[in-house]
Each structure stands twice: as structure tokens, then as C-alpha cells.
Enzyme design. Sequence first.
Site, PDB file in Angstrom:
ATOM      1  N   SER A  44       0.822  -1.203   0.000  1.00  0.00           N
ATOM      2  CA  SER A  44       0.000   0.000   0.000  1.00  0.00           C
ATOM      3  C   SER A  44       0.859   1.258   0.000  1.00  0.00           C
ATOM      4  O   SER A  44       2.020   1.252   0.436  1.00  0.00           O
ATOM      5  CB  SER A  44      -0.893  -0.008   1.241  1.00  0.00           C
ATOM      6  N   TYR A  77      -2.928   5.736  -3.817  1.00  0.00           N
ATOM      7  CA  TYR A  77      -3.924   6.777  -3.554  1.00  0.00           C
ATOM      8  C   TYR A  77      -3.600   7.994  -4.424  1.00  0.00           C
ATOM      9  O   TYR A  77      -2.431   8.325  -4.634  1.00  0.00           O
ATOM     10  CB  TYR A  77      -3.917   7.182  -2.080  1.00  0.00           C
ATOM     11  N   THR A 129      -6.835   2.858  -5.745  1.00  0.00           N
ATOM     12  CA  THR A 129      -8.029   2.782  -4.895  1.00  0.00           C
ATOM     13  C   THR A 129      -8.894   4.021  -5.139  1.00  0.00           C
ATOM     14  O   THR A 129      -8.426   5.144  -4.996  1.00  0.00           O
ATOM     15  CB  THR A 129      -7.643   2.694  -3.417  1.00  0.00           C
ATOM     16  N   LYS A 134      -9.523  -0.324  -7.920  1.00  0.00           N
ATOM     17  CA  LYS A 134     -10.077  -1.042  -6.765  1.00  0.00           C
ATOM     18  C   LYS A 134     -11.139  -0.166  -6.101  1.00  0.00           C
ATOM     19  O   LYS A 134     -10.875   0.983  -5.737  1.00  0.00           O
ATOM     20  CB  LYS A 134      -8.987  -1.366  -5.757  1.00  0.00           C
ATOM     21  N   HIS A 150     -14.307  -1.890   0.282  1.00  0.00           N
ATOM     22  CA  HIS A 150     -13.236  -1.623   1.253  1.00  0.00           C
ATOM     23  C   HIS A 150     -13.483  -2.364   2.570  1.00  0.00           C
ATOM     24  O   HIS A 150     -13.223  -1.850   3.655  1.00  0.00           O
ATOM     25  CB  HIS A 150     -13.113  -0.119   1.503  1.00  0.00           C
TER      26      HIS A 150
END
Length: 381
Positions: free
Chosen positions: A109, A132, A158, A254, A278
Site C-alpha cells: 500500500s 492513492y 483505490t 479497486k 473496502h
Amino acid sequence: MRLSQCHNFHDFRELARRRLPGPIFNYIDGAADDEVTYRRNTAAFEACDLVPNVLRGVTDIDLSVTVMGQKLALPVYCSPTALQRLFHHQGERAVAAAAGKYGTMFGVSSLGTVSLEEARRISGAPQVYQFYFHKDRGLNREMMARAKQAGVEVMMLTVDSITGGNRERDKRTGFAIPFRLNLAGITQFAVKPAWAINYLTHESFRLPQLDSHVDMGGGVMSISRYFTEMLDPSMTWDDVAEMVRHWGGPFCLKGIMSVEDARRAVEIGCSGIVLSNHGGRQLDGSRSAFDQLAEIVDAVGDRIDVMMDGGVQRGTHVLKALSLGAKAVGLGRYYLFPLAAAGQAGVERALEQMRIEIERAMKLMGCTSIDQLSRKNLRFR
């Protein structure tokens, strides 16, 4: 309770609950608002029945799949999640090593606690970078270039987290990164001293992908401020299309949940989408990914690889999703609880149990390969 006594998701969860301070356990276990979607994610599988075939000659079972050009030995992968070294000092190192051992995809991540480069050195399995979208477009380009240089195969943006969900369990304990616990939270840490000893005797907690932007000492920015101040809620499809072109490789979104958005993902050149809410941690009351799966596969499944995550606790859950047309299924809490309980050994045990469950269920369904699964094997209540 020992790792050897863990035989399913609930056992791993219980072992993690016993070993973690309450605020950290509840950070993993909790979800948004009333946690309706969190519960619904697993309950959705219970409304679907498997219809097996027999006498099919199922001596040898092939569990491999190809998704976004990546060959996986299992039809499940370890979804990228944040803050893993908070749960166990090995963190993403354990997950990368376990995924490499089982030949499946794993993710790191933007809020990961091990660098993309180190994770790549640990595992030869396909690696995803969960990204992100920041207000600073230069930072976005810089982070993508770094991922490409590190050898990351798949970019996973995401798209359901332009602001943080309302996670009330964290509010009750004062959980935050950096720690700002209230009295109730501090008390829960005090009764689990082994975690604190482990945490304090290993390297400092950090976010290598964002070192210059988020300071775990509290000097620059907390995680909550990162979401509210650095992420860009004005992100549009045009912004994502530019990222897809810039990346020039497998690109996945996602957090897709609607047919309209799935079609847009195809139009801008994405390689895959992950149907996901999520883990119920963002918009409470949203539909489960499993419930949306057939509708989206029917709309775009012949043009883009469709995956899903959320609520997966059993091999039979995986078979149901694959039968509806998912190319692969993401695991989140399923491996986080065993990670918290026992590090790499826990993740490996969880993946091995999932492999055994899927293989056993395939035999009982009368299928020798994943492509033999279809909706003919399912009935909905």
C-alpha cells in the site's frame, strides 16, 4: 491458544484478539458506522448454494489462474492493506514471503510499512502497488515512476477512499497514527505488554512510500490528516485515464461497484477492476461485491478482468465468486489476523488452509480446473 490450533478464519481472528491490544485489534476488525456492510459481505455468500457434479475423475486439480497478465498458482491473492507492521513487526515482509512461497499475487500500500523495493527483493510473485491519488500531481508521477523502477507489475488505484470512513470503534479508543489514545485505549495496551515489547524492540514504525510527507512522530502529518489534506476528492475519470497512459502496463481500479463505472474503466484502458466496498470500512449500507459480481461480469467480463474482495472466509466462498465469473479473489482480514497472530508462519498457514479448502471443494464439485466452474454450479435462495 496456539497457531497449530487455528483451523479457520474465526480461529485466527480469536488468536489475534488475544494477542493484540484492543485498539489495534479493533482497527483491523472494525468497519464504518453500524458495520452493516461488513456483516453483509460474508452473509452474501450464504444466500448462494453450490450444486456439485460427481463421477468426473478429479485426481489432479489445477488451481492456477491468469489475471491482468499475471500467472497465479492460486485463484486468491493478498490484497494490499495499510500499516501491517503495526499488527506484527514482520508486516509486509511476511506477506511478501508467504505469497512468494504459494505463487500468488500480493500488494504493498501507499500506506505500507515496508518499501516497494524491499518487498520486491523478498518475493518473486507478482506485486501490486495500491495507490492513492494525491492533490500533488507531481507526487503521483513520482510514486508511479518509483513503482516501475522497483519492478512492480500492477498498479492498483483505490477509488473509494477520497475521504476516510466513519470508524467508530477507533473513536471509542482514541486510536490514531501517530498514537493518541484515550484512557480506555491506553488501558487496553497495558494488559497486552507482549505486543508493546515486540513493537519497541524492533525497528521504528514508518511509511517508506511517504516518508517525506507523513511523519510517524507527529511532526509533519498524521494518517487522518493525510486522507483529509493530501488526497484529492476532485479526482475524475480524465485524471485516471492520464495515469493509465502514464503507467503503460497492467492498471487496475479497486473500489468499483457499479456497471456504469466498470464500463468507464474499460473505456479508459484499464486491465482489471476489483469490486470492493473496502471491507465495509468506507460507505456503510453499500452493496456487497459478491452481490454485484454477476451484473458487472455480464456487462464487461469479456473485455476486462473482474476481481472481487470482501468477506471471504472460506474456500467455498472463493468457488462461488469464481463460478460467477471473477478471475481471482482478494483476501484482506483473512490473512491480516494470522499475520497479527504469528507473522509469516501465520500467513503461510492461512494460505495453506485456503489452498486445501479450494482444492477439496473443487474435487467435491467435480471440477479439475478453475475454468470448469460456471453458474450452472450455483443456485441462489
